[in-house]
Scaffold this motif. Structure first.
Motif, PDB file in Angstrom:
ATOM      1  N   VAL A 110       0.850  -1.022  -0.089  1.00  0.00           N
ATOM      2  CA  VAL A 110       0.131  -0.009  -0.151  1.00  0.00           C
ATOM      3  C   VAL A 110       0.793   1.156  -0.095  1.00  0.00           C
ATOM      4  O   VAL A 110       1.738   1.603   1.016  1.00  0.00           O
ATOM      5  N   ILE A 111       0.803   2.259  -0.965  1.00  0.00           N
ATOM      6  CA  ILE A 111       1.365   3.222  -1.079  1.00  0.00           C
ATOM      7  C   ILE A 111       0.540   4.554  -1.039  1.00  0.00           C
ATOM      8  O   ILE A 111      -0.240   4.827  -1.940  1.00  0.00           O
ATOM      9  N   ASP A 112       1.019   5.239  -0.016  1.00  0.00           N
ATOM     10  CA  ASP A 112       0.438   6.786  -0.295  1.00  0.00           C
ATOM     11  C   ASP A 112       1.078   7.737  -1.126  1.00  0.00           C
ATOM     12  O   ASP A 112       2.206   8.208  -0.770  1.00  0.00           O
ATOM     13  N   THR A 113       0.161   8.422  -2.095  1.00  0.00           N
ATOM     14  CA  THR A 113       0.741   9.254  -2.911  1.00  0.00           C
ATOM     15  C   THR A 113       0.235  10.708  -2.792  1.00  0.00           C
ATOM     16  O   THR A 113       0.067  11.485  -3.792  1.00  0.00           O
ATOM     17  N   THR A 114      -0.384  10.976  -1.672  1.00  0.00           N
ATOM     18  CA  THR A 114      -1.087  12.189  -1.519  1.00  0.00           C
ATOM     19  C   THR A 114      -0.258  13.281  -1.049  1.00  0.00           C
ATOM     20  O   THR A 114      -0.456  14.463  -0.994  1.00  0.00           O
ATOM     21  N   GLY A 115       1.269  12.793  -0.565  1.00  0.00           N
ATOM     22  CA  GLY A 115       2.330  13.618  -0.420  1.00  0.00           C
ATOM     23  C   GLY A 115       3.262  13.875  -1.214  1.00  0.00           C
ATOM     24  O   GLY A 115       2.842  13.600  -2.465  1.00  0.00           O
ATOM     25  N   GLU A 116       4.277  14.784  -0.950  1.00  0.00           N
ATOM     26  CA  GLU A 116       5.344  14.966  -1.730  1.00  0.00           C
ATOM     27  C   GLU A 116       5.997  13.760  -2.032  1.00  0.00           C
ATOM     28  O   GLU A 116       6.568  13.454  -3.186  1.00  0.00           O
ATOM     29  N   ILE A 117       6.560  12.893  -1.225  1.00  0.00           N
ATOM     30  CA  ILE A 117       6.966  11.802  -1.611  1.00  0.00           C
ATOM     31  C   ILE A 117       6.286  10.695  -1.191  1.00  0.00           C
ATOM     32  O   ILE A 117       5.312  10.600  -0.214  1.00  0.00           O
ATOM     33  N   ALA A 118       6.126   9.575  -2.262  1.00  0.00           N
ATOM     34  CA  ALA A 118       5.690   8.477  -2.091  1.00  0.00           C
ATOM     35  C   ALA A 118       5.860   7.559  -0.729  1.00  0.00           C
ATOM     36  O   ALA A 118       6.997   7.337  -0.401  1.00  0.00           O
ATOM     37  N   THR A 119       4.803   7.220   0.158  1.00  0.00           N
ATOM     38  CA  THR A 119       5.215   6.774   1.270  1.00  0.00           C
ATOM     39  C   THR A 119       4.471   5.271   1.298  1.00  0.00           C
ATOM     40  O   THR A 119       3.316   4.983   1.206  1.00  0.00           O
ATOM     41  N   ILE A 120       5.464   4.277   1.788  1.00  0.00           N
ATOM     42  CA  ILE A 120       4.875   2.858   1.898  1.00  0.00           C
ATOM     43  C   ILE A 120       3.961   2.798   3.182  1.00  0.00           C
ATOM     44  O   ILE A 120       4.678   2.864   4.233  1.00  0.00           O
TER      45      ILE A 120
END
Length: 236
Positions: free
Chosen positions: A84-94
């Protein structure tokens, strides 16, 4: 994970302002989505609070009689949960490590980071961004204890712990690898795969955990695995 528009019902996002979108690789799943004529809102084929099923018989065991239909698509390719990857911020976060590894994402996206919540329990009132971040979402009934260190010392320690717990009347299992299987003595000893290919461990992990529950083990001791590549998802 992306910001959701008004077209996405709140019921599909648990009231969150974001929505997780995934595309299966399985041709049967893709055919089903195409036949449905639109988007499909669905959870994974698992019951929360136990190891995920990775083959048809386990899905049937969990969900038969609770849903109208089960489509048989063969065994899971990766075994562990989807990344699951969060792409809502500046850096993609696992948010949750899985079959698509940190290294793969870094190669495709450049800078990638791990969510800090993966390293600690969430605080009171803190809302998890993805399934499995708040509690033992995929835990078996047995208590699973990881033993770390040099392999020969780990084997010696696990055998010592097994004897101690058996003397207390506990049913004890050991999760081994192909390379260490013959060194352990317990009520049940299963190999989860070969150390030479962590993908075999990922593919069989949940099924082996379920076997311990089938055997009604109280405690399971396991070797710790490497945390590189798919090992990150295995250890998570």
């Amino acid at each position: 994970v992306l910001p959701k528009s008004d077209k996405v019902p709140d019921e599909t996002t648990g009231g969150l302002s974001t929505v997780a979108v995934r595309m299966p690789v399985d041709p049967i799943a893709l055919s089903f989505i195409k036949a449905a004529g639109g988007y499909v809102a669905a959870p994974s084929a698992n019951t929360s609070g136990k190891p995920s099923p990775t083959n048809f018989s386990r899905v049937y065991e969990d969900l038969n009689g609770k849903i109208d239909c089960i489509i048989q698509g063969g065994d899971s390719q990766f075994g562990v949960e989807s990344t699951v990857i969060d792409t809502t911020g500046e850096i993609a976060t696992i948010l949750r490590p899985g079959g698509i590894t940190f290294e793969m994402l870094e190669e495709a996206l450049g800078k990638v980071m791990m969510d800090p919540a993966l390293g600690h329990k969430l605080k009171e009132g803190e809302v998890p961004k993805a399934p499995g971040m708040k509690y033992t979402h995929y835990a078996p009934n047995a208590k699973v204890i990881l033993v770390r260190g040099e392999q020969d010392k780990v084997i010696e320690k696990i055998n010592e712990l097994v004897k101690t717990q058996q003397a207390l009347g506990q049913k004890v299992g050991v999760m081994a690898t192909d390379e260490t299987l013959s060194y352990f003595k317990a009520d049940t000893v299963y190999s989860v795969g070969t150390e030479n290919d962590p993908r075999t461990i990922a593919a069989q992990l949940f099924e082996v955990l379920r076997k311990y529950d089938d055997a009604k083990m109280d405690i399971v001791y396991s070797l710790a695995f490497k945390t590189t590549g798919i090992g990150q998802a295995i250890m998570n």
